[in-house]
Design an enzyme around this catalytic site. Structure first.
Site, short mmCIF file in Angstrom:
data_model
loop_
_atom_site.label_atom_id
_atom_site.label_comp_id
_atom_site.label_asym_id
_atom_site.label_seq_id
_atom_site.Cartn_x
_atom_site.Cartn_y
_atom_site.Cartn_z
N GLU B 217 -3.53 -8.26 1.19
CA GLU B 217 -3.11 -7.56 0.17
C GLU B 217 -1.61 -7.17 0.19
OE1 GLU B 217 -5.95 -4.54 0.87
OE2 GLU B 217 -4.62 -3.10 1.70
N HIS B 255 -5.01 2.10 -0.40
CA HIS B 255 -4.86 2.02 1.07
C HIS B 255 -3.47 2.33 1.31
CE1 HIS B 255 -8.00 -1.40 1.92
NE2 HIS B 255 -8.52 -0.24 2.01
#
Lengths: 396, 298
Positions: B217, B255
């Site tokens: 990511e 995150h």
């Protein structure tokens, strides 16, 4: 979390980092009082909003510029009256602008040299690094790209902290000699202490300036704080200004939902941060535009799902909703019941596509099918994204 | 073989009496994992689920049970201490599930771990699973919070920063008949113990792993580093997926580590790096297993 310029200066003062003398004012009278207390000479008046580009911004009342220079406390009061309570539009605020509730009144400085100094945690090495450059006052990413030799990077041992020789090394590389070297050592050391003690993830001083009268001061600064550490930083939490934040995000944070507002018209509700990002991406891949990032977490409750629906539906831009749940441990039927409850309660009138997979998925699908709600089921994520994009387009 | 853990690995749980730790300790036991000890300071001498002994310290738990791997479920303010307790007790592997540990704490943990024999996975991760041979992969080693039943014993290695994206990939593989050697979630924080590259090297050396799915990511450059290494050293087929192409710059996407800053760490940059390394890119999260199957067939 972001803070205002005047709050950054308060942090500098607390940690003994030399900065521009001045203070915050909330009224024109207060601006005059602050100006009177400063050394006579040029004064600077700056609108306090989180967005950048203030100097080149324009107020909705036609007054130009969110940053002004003046000579007397009376003029400071006059400028303050033209800025306070007005809406300032800059290239970062969007056309709606931001209301200016506070201004900073400070001593203007005569700049001899503009430098750059920053501290951040380097992900590759997992230690703090100091970054310094003689090219201050400009975009540092451009400097890094065009003249990388003008950027100095120094790693700090987390247990030793910043060493005096390292501060001298940076000062020397910036051409700060004689009395300026001592000022620089003190400034770098104190800034590092501030960085660690207040759990920053980045402090960028740009520009760090040498004044014509031989002072080294942090003229402008940008702070990023580690959200994970806010629980032990009450003085930083107290600086939070929710009027500067997206109201959708403020509401979501009250329900412990991880939400970030975007500009599109297809809302998504997902469990897990990685899957939530990937769901935004697939909406775009299918030809739509995501309205938000929303991670309800691995252990989302029915109440959280319901709150998430309310936040999504309060946004008038939203024309369709995609729910994407991989119920690994979470029971898909519990989620399905949460969706049905929330959709009925909020009187859902826009297209809804649900993709459920995982634990007890058959029961979840049955609950949705028997709910009487007008919704579609997606076979997989791509199918679900295609369906919601098509439904929103045909409804438009 | 598999990597990091096998069905015989003895696992202990730090924070076994908290609601989160207890729930997942029970799920691991139900999956057939050898959970041999729990640690909760002050509750030493008690039993968890009438079968797993609880100790006051990790050192004691290791000495009495021979546990070599720990899963940490303690709250963020105490997690750094819990990791270092596991390191001091000489564990081979510490898997930190806890989300929300201050970055400065993790920075000190990493510095303190230099030279130790312990490997850290996480924090803010789902942990890892080596599937077993029983029904719905029962009898495997589950360390953390991943759903065990979605797995199937086999030869695909999966590594990812995200939990639910790992489960997506695993489920796609399992439903298409492809089993897994080991599935590892390395966590979404900016400072973590084990990188994509570390896991890729282990999969490369593991004779049982024949193909790899690597999920990344936005943020940092760990995926690029892994891809650069794979170009030279990894002959096994790899498929990749990168999340966050539509994420706005400067925002943390759930995150702590998922952030594009200063134009660095973009999805486009990572996808280009993976492609350049000959990794088959999954265009969407629905395409992860199919991308690997495409890559394996040519």
């Amino acid at each position: 979390m972001n803070i205002h310029e005047f709050q950054a200066r308060e942090l500098f003062a607390e940690f003994g980092v030399a900065t521009q003398p001045g203070s915050v004012a909330h009224t024109p009278d207060e601006a005059e009082t602050v100006a009177t207390g400063l050394n006579q000479g040029k004064l600077v008046i700056k609108a306090q909003i989180h967005a950048g580009g203030r100097g080149k911004g324009t107020f909705k009342n036609g007054f130009k510029g969110g940053v002004h220079l003046c000579d007397t406390p009376a003029e400071a009061k006059d400028f303050a009256s033209k800025m306070l309570g007005q809406i300032l539009v800059t290239h970062q605020t969007g056309p709606e602008g931001k209301e200016v509730g506070k201004i900073f009144v400070g001593e203007a400085v005569d700049i001899a040299r503009e430098l750059y100094f920053a501290i951040l945690i380097d992900r590759a090495t997992s230690v703090p690094v100091l970054i310094a450059s003689t090219e201050g006052g400009v975009d540092i990413e451009m400097v890094a790209e065009n003249t990388p030799e003008k950027i100095l990077r120094l790693s700090i041992n987390p247990f030793l902290g910043i060493m005096p020789y390292q501060t001298r090394l940076i000062a020397s590389s910036l051409g700060l000699t004689g009395p300026l070297m001592n000022q620089a050592s003190k400034l770098f050391t104190n800034l590092y202490r501030l960085f660690i003690e207040r759990d920053c993830s980045m402090v960028e001083v740009n520009p760090l300036v040498v004044t014509t009268d031989g002072r080294l001061i942090a003229l402008d600064a940008k702070f990023n704080f580690d959200d994970n550490a806010l629980y032990r930083q009450p003085s930083i939490i107290a600086m939070r200004d929710i009027t500067e934040e997206d109201p959708r995000e403020v509401e979501a944070s009250k329900h412990s939902l991880n939400y970030i507002g975007l500009d599109g018209n297809i809302a998504c509700l997902v469990n897990g941060a990685g899957l939530a990002m990937a769901t935004m991406d697939i909406i775009q891949h299918a030809g739509g535009s995501p309205a938000n990032f929303l991670d309800v977490g691995g252990g989302a409750t029915r109440e959280q799902v319901a709150s998430a629906f309310r936040i999504i539906l309060a946004d008038s831009r939203v024309k369709g909703i995609l729910v994407n749940i991989f119920g690994g441990i979470m029971d898909c039927d519990v989620i399905a019941n949460g969706i049905v409850e929330a959709a009925k309660e909020t009187g859902l009138s826009i297209p809804l596509v649900v993709r459920l997979e995982g634990n007890n998925v058959e029961a979840g699908k049955k609950t949705l099918a028997e709910s009487g709600l007008k919704l579609e089921s997606g076979e997989n994520i791509l199918d679900a994204a295609n369906r919601i994009v098509a439904a929103v387009k045909s409804a438009a | 073989m598999s990597i990091l853990v096998t069905p015989d690995t003895k696992v202990l749980i730090q924070g076994i009496t908290g609601s989160f730790g207890a729930r997942h300790a029970k799920l691991s036991l139900d999956y057939g994992t050898k959970v041999v000890a729990g640690v909760t300071p002050g509750k030493g001498g008690q039993l968890f689920e009438n079968q797993v002994p609880i100790f006051d310290t990790v050192e004691q738990a290791v000495r009495e049970t021979g546990a070599t791997v720990s899963a940490i479920f303690v709250p963020p303010p105490f997690a750094a201490d819990a990791i270092l307790e596991g390191v001091a007790a000489g564990l081979d592997l510490v898997v930190c599930i806890t989300e929300g540990i201050p970055v400065i704490d993790m920075m000190k943990v990493k510095e303190a771990m230099k030279g130790s024999k312990t490997r850290l996975i996480g924090p803010n991760c789902p942990g890892l699973v080596t599937p077993g041979t029983g029904d719905k992969s029962h009898g495997g080693c589950r360390v953390g919070i991943a759903p065990g039943y979605i797995h199937k014993k086999g030869s695909v290695g999966v590594v990812s920063r995200s939990g639910t994206l790992t489960y997506e990939a695993v489920w796609q593989l399992t439903t298409r008949g492809y089993g897994q050697s080991t599935c590892v979630g390395i966590g979404g924080d900016p400072i973590n113990g084990t990188s994509h590259l570390d896991i890729l090297k282990m999969f490369n050396e593991d004779p049982e792993t024949e193909a790899i799915i690597m999920i990344g990511e936005i943020g940092g450059s760990a995926e690029e580093e892994a891809a650069a290494w794979a170009t030279e050293h990894c002959k096994k087929p790899i498929a990749g997926f990168i999340a966050g192409a539509t994420a706005p710059e400067g925002r943390r996407m759930g995150h702590a580590g998922a952030i594009v800053s200063g134009g660095q760490g973009t999805a486009a940059g990572k996808i280009a790096a993976l492609r350049a390394a000959g990794i088959e890119i999954a265009e969407t999260p629905s395409d992860m297993a199919d991308a690997l199957i495409r890559r394996m067939k040519h």
